[in-house]
Design a protein around this motif. Sequence first.
Motif, PDB file in Angstrom:
ATOM      1  N   GLY A 187      66.345  53.902  -5.502  1.00  0.00           N
ATOM      2  CA  GLY A 187      65.384  53.069  -4.804  1.00  0.00           C
ATOM      3  C   GLY A 187      65.953  51.759  -4.288  1.00  0.00           C
ATOM      4  N   GLU A 188      65.051  50.871  -3.902  1.00  0.00           N
ATOM      5  CA  GLU A 188      65.435  49.575  -3.349  1.00  0.00           C
ATOM      6  C   GLU A 188      65.343  48.515  -4.432  1.00  0.00           C
ATOM      7  N   MET A 189      66.283  47.571  -4.416  1.00  0.00           N
ATOM      8  CA  MET A 189      66.297  46.611  -5.513  1.00  0.00           C
ATOM      9  C   MET A 189      66.767  45.227  -5.096  1.00  0.00           C
ATOM     10  N   VAL A 190      66.297  44.271  -5.883  1.00  0.00           N
ATOM     11  CA  VAL A 190      66.700  42.880  -5.752  1.00  0.00           C
ATOM     12  C   VAL A 190      67.353  42.485  -7.072  1.00  0.00           C
ATOM     13  N   ILE A 191      68.485  41.787  -6.992  1.00  0.00           N
ATOM     14  CA  ILE A 191      69.154  41.299  -8.192  1.00  0.00           C
ATOM     15  C   ILE A 191      69.013  39.781  -8.243  1.00  0.00           C
ATOM     16  N   LEU A 192      68.635  39.273  -9.403  1.00  0.00           N
ATOM     17  CA  LEU A 192      68.506  37.836  -9.607  1.00  0.00           C
ATOM     18  C   LEU A 192      69.402  37.428 -10.770  1.00  0.00           C
ATOM     19  N   VAL A 193      70.131  36.360 -10.585  1.00  0.00           N
ATOM     20  CA  VAL A 193      71.041  35.869 -11.616  1.00  0.00           C
ATOM     21  C   VAL A 193      70.641  34.444 -11.964  1.00  0.00           C
TER      22      VAL A 193
ATOM     23  N   CYS B  91      69.974  38.214  -4.571  1.00  0.00           N
ATOM     24  CA  CYS B  91      70.639  39.023  -3.550  1.00  0.00           C
ATOM     25  C   CYS B  91      70.009  40.413  -3.512  1.00  0.00           C
ATOM     26  N   TYR B  92      70.226  41.098  -2.410  1.00  0.00           N
ATOM     27  CA  TYR B  92      69.841  42.498  -2.287  1.00  0.00           C
ATOM     28  C   TYR B  92      71.046  43.356  -2.669  1.00  0.00           C
ATOM     29  N   GLU B  93      70.785  44.555  -3.133  1.00  0.00           N
ATOM     30  CA  GLU B  93      71.875  45.486  -3.390  1.00  0.00           C
ATOM     31  C   GLU B  93      71.392  46.912  -3.194  1.00  0.00           C
ATOM     32  N   SER B  94      72.284  47.747  -2.697  1.00  0.00           N
ATOM     33  CA  SER B  94      71.944  49.156  -2.507  1.00  0.00           C
ATOM     34  C   SER B  94      72.132  49.893  -3.824  1.00  0.00           C
ATOM     35  N   SER B  95      71.414  50.991  -3.972  1.00  0.00           N
ATOM     36  CA  SER B  95      71.445  51.729  -5.237  1.00  0.00           C
ATOM     37  C   SER B  95      72.845  52.245  -5.577  1.00  0.00           C
ATOM     38  N   HIS B  96      73.615  52.682  -4.575  1.00  0.00           N
ATOM     39  CA  HIS B  96      74.912  53.267  -4.883  1.00  0.00           C
ATOM     40  C   HIS B  96      75.995  52.223  -5.190  1.00  0.00           C
ATOM     41  N   ARG B  97      75.687  50.937  -4.999  1.00  0.00           N
ATOM     42  CA  ARG B  97      76.645  49.891  -5.364  1.00  0.00           C
ATOM     43  C   ARG B  97      76.184  49.081  -6.578  1.00  0.00           C
ATOM     44  N   LEU B  98      75.051  49.436  -7.160  1.00  0.00           N
ATOM     45  CA  LEU B  98      74.488  48.631  -8.240  1.00  0.00           C
ATOM     46  C   LEU B  98      75.438  48.524  -9.429  1.00  0.00           C
ATOM     47  N   ARG B  99      75.959  49.644  -9.890  1.00  0.00           N
ATOM     48  CA  ARG B  99      76.853  49.613 -11.052  1.00  0.00           C
ATOM     49  C   ARG B  99      78.085  48.759 -10.774  1.00  0.00           C
ATOM     50  N   ASP B 100      78.690  48.947  -9.597  1.00  0.00           N
ATOM     51  CA  ASP B 100      79.891  48.183  -9.266  1.00  0.00           C
ATOM     52  C   ASP B 100      79.590  46.689  -9.214  1.00  0.00           C
TER      53      ASP B 100
END
Length: 284
Positions: A222-228, A164-173
């Motif tokens: 920055g821009e990020m991709v999260i993989l689970v 999924c994609y995620e924005s930097s300001h929601r990463l921690r949540d």
Amino acid sequence: MSTEQKSGILYIVATPIGNLEDISRRAVRVLSEVDLVAAEDTRHTGQLLSALGISAELLSVHEHNEEKRSSQLIDQLASGLSVALVSDAGTPLISDPGFVIVRACREAGIRVVPVPGPSAVITALSVSGLPSDRFQFEGFLPRNSSKRRARLEELVALPHTLICYESSHRLRDSLEDFRSVYEADRQVVIARELTKQYETLLSGTPDELLGVLETDANQVRGEMVILVGPSAGKNSEELTISVDKLLKAALDELPPGQAAAMVARLTDMRKKELYQRTMEMKKP
């Protein structure tokens, strides 16, 4: 000799996600030859074209005007002009505008040609170290935490990698929600600023990654991709139990055929097999 006007071509052109050297020679040629470049952000694309030494007419196409631009572009394509559709970075349409235009062009009989190239999803998967033979891309997860957790709970039985994609300001949540939904040893990878100067790959459990973010504030920029990854150590018997739980929950609200179809979409199992299992469950 026929005087019938031939329609132009809509090119779907992938552009770099960071490093300018990743653009293909074909993409440069197409962008320099088309009559019009339809761009998500004309200022951003203008800078890219300038760096490539290309001068082109630009038209803005974003999520708020795509319906309106669709008919305008079809008229131009039907008149014989060729158009390149680009997003701000990567392959257009992947969590970016363009679907409405591509569908309308295909319905109108206008040729749509892909010019492949960078994609943050595939780039992140290729270096993540997580299983890559099968995966599911979710785009951006819901912004609301309760809705995000609900969606993650629907995906918890996936036997393959989730991206999924995620924005930097929601990463921690989001990591907090991963920690609350998934087992403690679930492996997560954060691919940040891919192909750029500060590219980083962080791997670990949600708890471990939250610890990294606490000690290094740069990792939330920055821009990020999260993989689970798939559940660590989950065997076929455990997966069967999870699927059966999904089927039972679905059967509370839906008839067997629809319940089987829904669980098939969530797990990539065959609908026929799941339907047979629903029939077994309904036996006295």
